[in-house]
Design an enzyme around this catalytic site. Sequence first.
Site, PDB file in Angstrom:
ATOM      1  N   GLU A  19       0.800  -1.172  -0.122  1.00 14.63           N
ATOM      2  CA  GLU A  19      -0.079   0.031  -0.195  1.00 14.63           C
ATOM      3  C   GLU A  19       0.912   1.387   0.099  1.00 14.63           C
ATOM      4  O   GLU A  19       0.432   2.245  -0.660  1.00 14.63           O
ATOM      5  CB  GLU A  19      -0.920   0.028   1.005  1.00 14.63           C
ATOM      6  CG  GLU A  19      -1.849  -1.148   1.050  1.00 14.63           C
ATOM      7  CD  GLU A  19      -2.629  -1.247  -0.216  1.00 14.63           C
ATOM      8  OE1 GLU A  19      -2.993  -0.327  -0.538  1.00 14.63           O
ATOM      9  OE2 GLU A  19      -3.279  -2.422  -0.385  1.00 14.63           O
ATOM     10  N   HIS A  22       1.582   2.265  -3.683  1.00 12.94           N
ATOM     11  CA  HIS A  22       0.514   2.892  -4.150  1.00 12.94           C
ATOM     12  C   HIS A  22       0.208   4.331  -3.637  1.00 12.94           C
ATOM     13  O   HIS A  22       0.169   5.437  -4.352  1.00 12.94           O
ATOM     14  CB  HIS A  22      -1.012   2.410  -3.854  1.00 12.94           C
ATOM     15  CG  HIS A  22      -1.236   0.872  -4.182  1.00 12.94           C
ATOM     16  ND1 HIS A  22      -0.966   0.874  -5.789  1.00 12.94           N
ATOM     17  CD2 HIS A  22      -1.728  -0.281  -3.827  1.00 12.94           C
ATOM     18  CE1 HIS A  22      -1.219  -0.311  -5.769  1.00 12.94           C
ATOM     19  NE2 HIS A  22      -1.851  -1.062  -4.813  1.00 12.94           N
TER      20      HIS A  22
END
Length: 419
Positions: A19, A22
């Site tokens: 994550e 991202h």
Amino acid sequence: MNTLIAVIVIFGLLVFIHEWGHLVFAKRAGILCREFAIGFGPKIFSFKKGETIYTIRLLPLGGFVRMAGEDPEMVQIKPGYEIGLLFNQAGKVSRMIINNKSKHTDIKVIQVEKIDLEHDLFVQGYIEDGEELVTYKIDEKAEYVYDEQATQIAPYNRQFGSKTVGQRAMAIFAGPLMNFVLAVFVLMAYAMVAGMPVDEAVVGDVTEDGVAIEAGLESGDRILSIDGENVQTWEEMTMIIQEHPNETLQFEVERDGEQFDVAMTTQERMGPEEEEQGVIGVTAPMEKSISGSILFGFTQTYEFTVLIIEALGMLVTGQFSLDHLAGPVGIYNYTGEVAAMGILVLFQWAAILSVNLGIINLLPLPALDGGRLIFIGLEAIRGKPIDPQKEGIVHFVGFALLMLLMLVVTWNDINKFFL
């Protein structure tokens, strides 16, 4: 307890780095990232730094980065609403109070006639007496407050959909990419601590329960030949031994410049394909170097990638069944077994799981990063985006099917390990 700690640390790290990939590339593209979450469901812990809320949620089934524009806004301000306005030093609206306006004494209340929070950033409405129509510019980082919870507005230039195809693709691809990067660094660290196997026909260590120690072999002994067949590499040596389980072999050995012969009857073990293999109880020689560790990290990550892709190919062609897949329960059980073997083996296991997570997320399936990349690729080919509603339906159906698959795999794990 050790298994639980190992699972939390490993999966927490894998999800976090995924994550984080991202998040970093989305922010680099100028996308407003509202939330960085580890887990799903109710919040356990949260704090805000900059524009992003960082949260840990109850269900440890993954994580997400909530980017502006991917989902409809939680609160929408429409004509006819009465809202309270707060202004910054530049005279622009910095806060819009949606409800509980009585708790704020320093606001200017207007009845909204027109409002644009994406492009022109203004609000137009009538002040409290209902006669004067006023227009105010809205700051691009203004917040709306609902139930005393402040949320930053997302002008179009801060939304996911406003960015170029390349920027959006990189923001999506960065998650799986970081899993491969993590695997490289974990394996580099492993090699720096444990060393790297050297492909030479030299004894690294001698195990206490093997026939080699009974025959007098020592660390550093070089195997010159086996039954008259010359060997130079570790692979050549082990292949000959493995092909002769429970057989007596004649070894020519060199130690400190002197040569001698020794006979050993190989022991038997089951190989990875349930075939009998011969062993004598020695390990490969190891070496430690920074350059070698870096190379080891990349080459091992590549080899793990190839093995996992091959296994997925066999699953698709029917050579593997769903029974070979492991879900959360199976991975928890395997992690416990690996943790019992020591921290270095756990390092390798973490690297394998990281590569696996990266590959799975890149599969061209709806709801996964690979599926989202497919839609971005189609947009690049067509020259215009797919209808967001249609794309949303596809991802929703894909997510439902993935959850169904996870339930099936989890049930198989329970039958395998507990029933």
